[in-house]
Design a protein around this motif. Structure first.
Motif, PDB file in Angstrom:
ATOM      1  N   VAL A  44      45.494  51.240  47.581  1.00  0.00           N
ATOM      2  CA  VAL A  44      44.925  50.032  46.968  1.00  0.00           C
ATOM      3  C   VAL A  44      43.874  50.373  45.912  1.00  0.00           C
ATOM      4  N   LEU A  45      42.963  51.283  46.233  1.00  0.00           N
ATOM      5  CA  LEU A  45      41.903  51.616  45.284  1.00  0.00           C
ATOM      6  C   LEU A  45      42.454  52.183  43.970  1.00  0.00           C
ATOM      7  N   PRO A  46      43.366  53.166  44.004  1.00  0.00           N
ATOM      8  CA  PRO A  46      43.918  53.665  42.737  1.00  0.00           C
ATOM      9  C   PRO A  46      44.624  52.577  41.928  1.00  0.00           C
ATOM     10  N   VAL A  47      45.353  51.702  42.599  1.00  0.00           N
ATOM     11  CA  VAL A  47      46.068  50.632  41.900  1.00  0.00           C
ATOM     12  C   VAL A  47      45.080  49.658  41.257  1.00  0.00           C
ATOM     13  N   VAL A  48      44.046  49.291  41.995  1.00  0.00           N
ATOM     14  CA  VAL A  48      43.022  48.393  41.458  1.00  0.00           C
ATOM     15  C   VAL A  48      42.318  49.044  40.264  1.00  0.00           C
ATOM     16  N   LEU A  49      42.008  50.322  40.388  1.00  0.00           N
ATOM     17  CA  LEU A  49      41.337  51.026  39.297  1.00  0.00           C
ATOM     18  C   LEU A  49      42.206  51.095  38.044  1.00  0.00           C
ATOM     19  N   VAL A  50      43.504  51.368  38.222  1.00  0.00           N
ATOM     20  CA  VAL A  50      44.413  51.435  37.065  1.00  0.00           C
ATOM     21  C   VAL A  50      44.445  50.087  36.352  1.00  0.00           C
ATOM     22  N   CYS A  51      44.565  49.003  37.108  1.00  0.00           N
ATOM     23  CA  CYS A  51      44.618  47.669  36.516  1.00  0.00           C
ATOM     24  C   CYS A  51      43.317  47.320  35.790  1.00  0.00           C
ATOM     25  N   ALA A  52      42.192  47.551  36.463  1.00  0.00           N
ATOM     26  CA  ALA A  52      40.899  47.187  35.885  1.00  0.00           C
ATOM     27  C   ALA A  52      40.570  48.042  34.664  1.00  0.00           C
ATOM     28  N   LEU A  53      40.809  49.353  34.753  1.00  0.00           N
ATOM     29  CA  LEU A  53      40.517  50.240  33.618  1.00  0.00           C
ATOM     30  C   LEU A  53      41.446  49.963  32.440  1.00  0.00           C
ATOM     31  N   SER A  54      42.701  49.655  32.737  1.00  0.00           N
ATOM     32  CA  SER A  54      43.642  49.323  31.663  1.00  0.00           C
ATOM     33  C   SER A  54      43.184  48.073  30.927  1.00  0.00           C
ATOM     34  N   ASP A  55      42.780  47.064  31.689  1.00  0.00           N
ATOM     35  CA  ASP A  55      42.276  45.841  31.071  1.00  0.00           C
ATOM     36  C   ASP A  55      41.037  46.125  30.223  1.00  0.00           C
ATOM     37  N   ALA A  56      40.144  46.955  30.755  1.00  0.00           N
ATOM     38  CA  ALA A  56      38.924  47.278  30.012  1.00  0.00           C
ATOM     39  C   ALA A  56      39.253  47.953  28.680  1.00  0.00           C
ATOM     40  N   VAL A  57      40.189  48.905  28.706  1.00  0.00           N
ATOM     41  CA  VAL A  57      40.598  49.593  27.475  1.00  0.00           C
ATOM     42  C   VAL A  57      41.184  48.605  26.478  1.00  0.00           C
ATOM     43  N   LEU A  58      42.044  47.717  26.953  1.00  0.00           N
ATOM     44  CA  LEU A  58      42.687  46.736  26.075  1.00  0.00           C
ATOM     45  C   LEU A  58      41.682  45.734  25.520  1.00  0.00           C
ATOM     46  N   ILE A  59      40.728  45.328  26.350  1.00  0.00           N
ATOM     47  CA  ILE A  59      39.695  44.390  25.896  1.00  0.00           C
ATOM     48  C   ILE A  59      38.839  45.029  24.813  1.00  0.00           C
ATOM     49  N   VAL A  60      38.401  46.258  25.049  1.00  0.00           N
ATOM     50  CA  VAL A  60      37.588  46.972  24.052  1.00  0.00           C
ATOM     51  C   VAL A  60      38.374  47.155  22.756  1.00  0.00           C
ATOM     52  N   ALA A  61      39.672  47.470  22.893  1.00  0.00           N
ATOM     53  CA  ALA A  61      40.513  47.633  21.708  1.00  0.00           C
ATOM     54  C   ALA A  61      40.587  46.336  20.911  1.00  0.00           C
ATOM     55  N   GLY A  62      40.735  45.217  21.621  1.00  0.00           N
ATOM     56  CA  GLY A  62      40.803  43.931  20.933  1.00  0.00           C
ATOM     57  C   GLY A  62      39.513  43.587  20.225  1.00  0.00           C
ATOM     58  N   VAL A  63      38.380  43.816  20.889  1.00  0.00           N
ATOM     59  CA  VAL A  63      37.082  43.518  20.294  1.00  0.00           C
ATOM     60  C   VAL A  63      36.801  44.449  19.111  1.00  0.00           C
ATOM     61  N   ALA A  64      37.311  45.687  19.200  1.00  0.00           N
ATOM     62  CA  ALA A  64      37.095  46.661  18.116  1.00  0.00           C
ATOM     63  C   ALA A  64      37.995  46.396  16.914  1.00  0.00           C
ATOM     64  N   GLY A  65      38.956  45.474  17.053  1.00  0.00           N
ATOM     65  CA  GLY A  65      39.795  45.121  15.920  1.00  0.00           C
ATOM     66  C   GLY A  65      41.165  45.755  15.909  1.00  0.00           C
ATOM     67  N   ILE A  66      41.572  46.370  17.026  1.00  0.00           N
ATOM     68  CA  ILE A  66      42.892  47.001  17.088  1.00  0.00           C
ATOM     69  C   ILE A  66      44.004  45.950  17.034  1.00  0.00           C
ATOM     70  N   GLY A  67      43.644  44.703  17.356  1.00  0.00           N
ATOM     71  CA  GLY A  67      44.639  43.636  17.327  1.00  0.00           C
ATOM     72  C   GLY A  67      45.315  43.513  15.979  1.00  0.00           C
ATOM     73  N   ALA A  68      44.580  43.816  14.910  1.00  0.00           N
ATOM     74  CA  ALA A  68      45.172  43.744  13.563  1.00  0.00           C
ATOM     75  C   ALA A  68      46.296  44.761  13.416  1.00  0.00           C
ATOM     76  N   ILE A  69      46.124  45.921  14.039  1.00  0.00           N
ATOM     77  CA  ILE A  69      47.164  46.960  13.975  1.00  0.00           C
ATOM     78  C   ILE A  69      48.392  46.520  14.760  1.00  0.00           C
ATOM     79  N   VAL A  70      48.147  45.917  15.933  1.00  0.00           N
ATOM     80  CA  VAL A  70      49.255  45.433  16.751  1.00  0.00           C
ATOM     81  C   VAL A  70      50.057  44.384  15.993  1.00  0.00           C
ATOM     82  N   THR A  71      49.344  43.488  15.298  1.00  0.00           N
ATOM     83  CA  THR A  71      50.011  42.442  14.523  1.00  0.00           C
ATOM     84  C   THR A  71      50.819  43.035  13.384  1.00  0.00           C
ATOM     85  N   ALA A  72      50.306  44.119  12.803  1.00  0.00           N
ATOM     86  CA  ALA A  72      50.975  44.733  11.651  1.00  0.00           C
ATOM     87  C   ALA A  72      52.133  45.641  12.051  1.00  0.00           C
ATOM     88  N   ALA A  73      52.317  45.855  13.343  1.00  0.00           N
ATOM     89  CA  ALA A  73      53.390  46.748  13.803  1.00  0.00           C
ATOM     90  C   ALA A  73      54.292  46.026  14.797  1.00  0.00           C
TER      91      ALA A  73
END
Length: 202
Positions: A36-65
């Motif tokens: 349970v702990l590894p699964v929870v950590l993977v989900c939470a850390l993945s979300d954190a990485v994606l959230i930071v990426a979105g706030v940093a402006g990576i969303g523009a790259i996703v839209t362009a690709a």
């Protein structure tokens, strides 16, 4: 900053608290009390990485690709169909359930790999977490947007922790093999429905 963090917390929860492939998998692992702990950590850390990426402006790259999202869409659909069929098989095979009501044990590597695939092969996670959360966060100031991101990431940690470790409260219900069959049948329906949705929603 506190208001921005609270807004991020609420927005993040509104996006992840829904019946989906990732949540279904976390729930099942929580009920089995397995990795349970590894699964929870993977989900939470993945979300954190994606959230930071979105706030940093990576969303523009996703839209362009858009081609990248197309590849992820088909790979994700294939994975969801495969996982859904495995869940359906568990639901209709009472011999396996008779030996172990929760089904065969899952290795740590397999659990983490499945969780990573369910998270990163879902194109909606890029649209919701990266683009949507990133767009909302960037409506705040340079400092407040990171407070928003922190709040959203905290919401993810709270949700997956509650779902994974709170699932054991349902343990009395799942002492019966029939309950596991119903759960796996529901997971199969959710996974395959999501796969079909990915393939049809272009």
């Amino acid at each position: 900053m506190l208001l921005a963090a609270l807004a991020g917390f609420g927005t993040g929860l509104s996006l992840i608290v829904a019946i989906g492939a990732q949540n279904a998998f976390v729930l099942r692992q929580g009920l089995r009390r397995e990795h349970v702990l590894p699964v929870v950590l993977v989900c939470a850390l993945s979300d954190a990485v994606l959230i930071v990426a979105g706030v940093a402006g990576i969303g523009a790259i996703v839209t362009a690709a858009p081609l990248v999202l197309e590849v992820i869409r088909y790979a994700g659909a294939a994975f969801l169909i495969g996982y859904g069929l495995l869940a359906a098989r568990r639901a209709v095979r009472p011999k396996v359930l008779a030996a172990d009501p929760a089904g065969l044990r899952t290795t740590l590597t397999a659990a983490v790999a499945t969780c990573v695939a369910l998270t990163w092969l879902n194109p909606h996670v890029y649209l919701d977490t990266v683009l949507l959360l990133g767009s909302v966060a960037n409506g705040y100031g340079d400092v407040e947007r990171w407070a928003f991101a922190g709040g959203a990431a905290t919401g993810s940690v709270v949700w997956f922790t509650a779902l994974g470790f709170g699932a054991r409260l349902l343990a009395p219900v799942f002492r019966r093999p029939a309950a596991w069959r119903v759960l796996d049948a529901a997971i199969a329906v959710v996974m395959i429905a999501l796969a079909v949705s990915l393939l049809l929603n272009r």
